[in-house]
Design a protein around this motif. Structure first.
Motif, PDB file in Angstrom:
ATOM      1  N   UNK A 146       0.827  -1.206   0.000  1.00  0.00           N
ATOM      2  CA  UNK A 146       0.000   0.000   0.000  1.00  0.00           C
ATOM      3  C   UNK A 146       0.855   1.247   0.000  1.00  0.00           C
ATOM      4  N   UNK A 147       1.981   1.171   0.768  1.00  0.00           N
ATOM      5  CA  UNK A 147       2.869   2.329   0.831  1.00  0.00           C
ATOM      6  C   UNK A 147       3.495   2.600  -0.522  1.00  0.00           C
ATOM      7  N   UNK A 148       3.913   1.524  -1.202  1.00  0.00           N
ATOM      8  CA  UNK A 148       4.502   1.694  -2.525  1.00  0.00           C
ATOM      9  C   UNK A 148       3.489   2.267  -3.510  1.00  0.00           C
ATOM     10  N   UNK A 149       2.241   1.807  -3.396  1.00  0.00           N
ATOM     11  CA  UNK A 149       1.215   2.270  -4.328  1.00  0.00           C
ATOM     12  C   UNK A 149       0.957   3.759  -4.158  1.00  0.00           C
ATOM     13  N   UNK A 150       0.977   4.212  -2.894  1.00  0.00           N
ATOM     14  CA  UNK A 150       0.699   5.624  -2.648  1.00  0.00           C
ATOM     15  C   UNK A 150       1.830   6.523  -3.133  1.00  0.00           C
ATOM     16  N   UNK A 151       3.028   5.936  -3.335  1.00  0.00           N
ATOM     17  CA  UNK A 151       4.142   6.734  -3.827  1.00  0.00           C
ATOM     18  C   UNK A 151       4.016   7.015  -5.316  1.00  0.00           C
ATOM     19  N   UNK A 152       3.204   6.240  -5.997  1.00  0.00           N
ATOM     20  CA  UNK A 152       3.014   6.482  -7.422  1.00  0.00           C
ATOM     21  C   UNK A 152       2.214   7.766  -7.598  1.00  0.00           C
ATOM     22  N   UNK A 153       2.631   8.639  -8.491  1.00  0.00           N
ATOM     23  CA  UNK A 153       1.950   9.927  -8.648  1.00  0.00           C
ATOM     24  C   UNK A 153       0.458   9.803  -8.893  1.00  0.00           C
ATOM     25  N   UNK A 154       0.053   8.828  -9.745  1.00  0.00           N
ATOM     26  CA  UNK A 154      -1.358   8.677 -10.043  1.00  0.00           C
ATOM     27  C   UNK A 154      -2.167   8.277  -8.829  1.00  0.00           C
ATOM     28  N   UNK A 200      -1.300   8.681  -5.704  1.00  0.00           N
ATOM     29  CA  UNK A 200      -1.259   9.751  -4.716  1.00  0.00           C
ATOM     30  C   UNK A 200      -2.279  10.825  -5.054  1.00  0.00           C
ATOM     31  N   UNK A 201      -2.365  11.190  -6.336  1.00  0.00           N
ATOM     32  CA  UNK A 201      -3.343  12.200  -6.755  1.00  0.00           C
ATOM     33  C   UNK A 201      -4.766  11.707  -6.502  1.00  0.00           C
ATOM     34  N   UNK A 202      -4.996  10.409  -6.757  1.00  0.00           N
ATOM     35  CA  UNK A 202      -6.321   9.830  -6.530  1.00  0.00           C
ATOM     36  C   UNK A 202      -6.683   9.889  -5.046  1.00  0.00           C
ATOM     37  N   UNK A 203      -5.695   9.541  -4.196  1.00  0.00           N
ATOM     38  CA  UNK A 203      -5.941   9.561  -2.747  1.00  0.00           C
ATOM     39  C   UNK A 203      -6.259  10.978  -2.271  1.00  0.00           C
ATOM     40  N   UNK A 204      -5.553  11.973  -2.826  1.00  0.00           N
ATOM     41  CA  UNK A 204      -5.804  13.362  -2.440  1.00  0.00           C
ATOM     42  C   UNK A 204      -7.182  13.822  -2.892  1.00  0.00           C
ATOM     43  N   UNK A 205      -7.600  13.382  -4.081  1.00  0.00           N
ATOM     44  CA  UNK A 205      -8.931  13.744  -4.561  1.00  0.00           C
ATOM     45  C   UNK A 205     -10.025  13.126  -3.687  1.00  0.00           C
ATOM     46  N   UNK A 206      -9.808  11.876  -3.276  1.00  0.00           N
ATOM     47  CA  UNK A 206     -10.776  11.225  -2.385  1.00  0.00           C
ATOM     48  C   UNK A 206     -10.851  11.980  -1.068  1.00  0.00           C
ATOM     49  N   UNK A 207      -9.697  12.357  -0.544  1.00  0.00           N
ATOM     50  CA  UNK A 207      -9.672  13.087   0.720  1.00  0.00           C
ATOM     51  C   UNK A 207     -10.336  14.454   0.575  1.00  0.00           C
ATOM     52  N   UNK A 244      -2.388  24.565  17.426  1.00  0.00           N
ATOM     53  CA  UNK A 244      -2.612  23.855  16.167  1.00  0.00           C
ATOM     54  C   UNK A 244      -3.944  23.118  16.252  1.00  0.00           C
ATOM     55  N   UNK A 245      -4.681  23.131  15.149  1.00  0.00           N
ATOM     56  CA  UNK A 245      -5.909  22.344  15.088  1.00  0.00           C
ATOM     57  C   UNK A 245      -5.624  21.113  14.236  1.00  0.00           C
ATOM     58  N   UNK A 246      -5.944  19.946  14.784  1.00  0.00           N
ATOM     59  CA  UNK A 246      -5.735  18.672  14.098  1.00  0.00           C
ATOM     60  C   UNK A 246      -7.108  18.155  13.674  1.00  0.00           C
ATOM     61  N   UNK A 247      -7.253  17.825  12.401  1.00  0.00           N
ATOM     62  CA  UNK A 247      -8.542  17.377  11.889  1.00  0.00           C
ATOM     63  C   UNK A 247      -8.338  16.222  10.917  1.00  0.00           C
ATOM     64  N   UNK A 248      -9.398  15.437  10.734  1.00  0.00           N
ATOM     65  CA  UNK A 248      -9.307  14.253   9.876  1.00  0.00           C
ATOM     66  C   UNK A 248     -10.387  14.318   8.793  1.00  0.00           C
ATOM     67  N   UNK A 249     -10.018  14.732   7.578  1.00  0.00           N
ATOM     68  CA  UNK A 249     -10.999  14.732   6.486  1.00  0.00           C
ATOM     69  C   UNK A 249     -11.466  13.329   6.120  1.00  0.00           C
ATOM     70  N   UNK A 250     -10.523  12.355   6.124  1.00  0.00           N
ATOM     71  CA  UNK A 250     -10.882  10.979   5.747  1.00  0.00           C
ATOM     72  C   UNK A 250     -10.119   9.987   6.612  1.00  0.00           C
ATOM     73  N   UNK A 251      -8.932   9.615   6.193  1.00  0.00           N
ATOM     74  CA  UNK A 251      -8.169   8.616   6.935  1.00  0.00           C
ATOM     75  C   UNK A 251      -6.900   9.169   7.567  1.00  0.00           C
ATOM     76  N   UNK A 252      -6.487  10.339   7.124  1.00  0.00           N
ATOM     77  CA  UNK A 252      -5.210  10.897   7.560  1.00  0.00           C
ATOM     78  C   UNK A 252      -5.460  12.169   8.360  1.00  0.00           C
TER      79      UNK A 252
END
Length: 278
Positions: free
Chosen positions: A8-16, A18-25, A195-203
Motif C-alpha cells: 500500500x505504501x509503494x502504491x501511494x508513492x506512485x503519482x497517479x 497519490x493524486x487519486x488519494x488526495x482527490x478522495x480526501x 494547532x488544530x488537528x482534523x481528519x478529512x478521511x483517513x489521515x
C-alpha cells in the motif's frame, strides 16, 4: 537488511495513486464541510428563496425567523445537536443580538434593517441572532465531523479574557478608540503555538489555529456580502446602491469567530480534545 515497504505504501508513492488519494480526501473534506454548514446553508438558501415582500402576507424577516427556529428545532430533534450544544448556540444568539441592538441604535447606526417586521425588537429583527448562532453551529458540527483536536491551546482563563476583550471592543471602540489591531496582535501571540488537528478521511491533518479562524472569517465575509446584496441589512455606504462590504469586516469576523471558538471549547465533550500545556 531493511524490511520491504508495504504494498500500500509503494502504491501511494506512485503519482497517479497519490493524486487519486488526495482527490478522495478532498471529496470527504468538502462533504464534511457541507454538513458542518448545514444550519448556515439552509438559512441562506431561505434568504435566496423568500421574496423581499414576504410570503402569504407575512413579512420576510418574520418568515426567516420562523424558518430559523424550524431548522434549529429539527437539528435538535434529529440529534444533530445536543441540548448542551444548544445552550452554547443560544448564548451566541444572545451575544449577537445584543451587538446588533447596539450597532443599529440611533447613536451608532453602523448598519440598519430597512424592512418592516412584527418580530423586530428595539429595531432589530429577531432572526439576526441566528446569523451569529450559525457560526457557533458550524464550529460545533465541524468539531464532531472532523474529529477535531487542539494542541497547545492557551490556558482557559487567558482565552476567556481575550474573548471578553474582543467582544467589548465591538462596543467601546465607538467611544474610546478601536483597539482591534492590538487585540489581534495579542490573540496571535496567545495562540501562536496552537494547532488544530482534523481528519478529512483517513489521515490527520493539521493547521495553525489562527489560520483556520482567518479562513472562516473570510467565508463569513463572503456570506455577509450575499446578505447585503439581497437586502437583509445595509451598511451606510450601501443605502444608495449595493457595494461590496468593506474588507475590514473580514478581520472583525475573524475575531468574532475566535470569540465563538472560545465558547465552544468550554463544552464538556470538547474540552476532552483540547490540550493545554501544563
Amino acid at each position: 537488511m531493511p524490511p520491504e515497504p508495504a504494498a500500500d505504501s509503494l502504491a501511494l508513492r506512485r503519482p497517479g495513486r497519490r493524486a487519486q488519494a488526495l482527490l478522495v480526501e478532498l471529496a470527504h473534506f468538502t462533504a464534511k464541510e457541507a454538513r458542518a454548514c448545514l444550519f448556515a446553508g439552509l438559512f441562506f438558501a431561505s434568504v435566496l428563496c423568500v421574496p423581499r415582500g414576504g410570503l402569504l402576507g407575512v413579512p420576510r424577516y418574520d418568515v426567516l425567523l420562523l424558518i430559523a427556529v424550524g431548522i434549529q428545532a429539527w437539528m435538535l430533534a434529529t440529534g444533530r445537536e445536543s441540548r448542551d450544544e444548544l445552550k452554547a448556540i443560544c448564548l451566541f444568539h444572545v451575544l449577537g443580538f445584543a451587538l446588533e441592538v447596539f450597532k443599529t441604535s440611533g447613536a451608532i447606526r453602523s448598519w440598519s434593517y430597512p424592512d418592516f417586521a412584527y418580530s423586530k425588537l428595539l429595531g432589530v429583527p429577531l432572526f439576526s441572532g441566528f446569523m451569529y448562532a450559525a457560526v457557533g453551529s458550524y464550529i460545533i458540527q465541524a468539531w464532531r465531523l472532523f474529529q477535531l483536536r487542539v494542541e497547545h491551546h492557551p490556558p482557559y482563563w487567558m482565552a476567556g479574557l481575550m474573548a471578553a476583550a474582543l467582544y467589548l471592543n465591538f462596543f467601546t471602540h465607538h467611544f474610546i478608540g478601536d483597539f482591534r489591531g492590538y487585540l489581534a496582535a495579542g490573540a496571535l501571540g496567545l495562540y501562536a503555538r496552537a494547532q488544530v488537528v482534523f481528519r478529512p478521511h483517513r489521515v490527520d491533518r493539521r493547521m495553525p489555529l489562527a489560520l483556520a479562524l482567518v479562513l472562516i472569517g473570510f467565508f463569513i465575509w463572503l456570506a455577509e456580502n450575499l446578505g447585503t446584496f439581497f437586502g437583509l441589512w445595509a451598511y451606510p455606504h450601501q443605502l444608495g446602491a449595493w457595494a461590496v462590504v468593506h474588507l475590514s469586516k473580514w478581520s472583525a469576523w475573524s475575531l468574532l469567530v475566535l470569540m465563538s471558538f472560545t465558547i465552544v471549547t468550554n463544552l464538556k465533550h470538547v474540552k476532552a480534545t483540547v490540550q493545554v500545556p501544563a
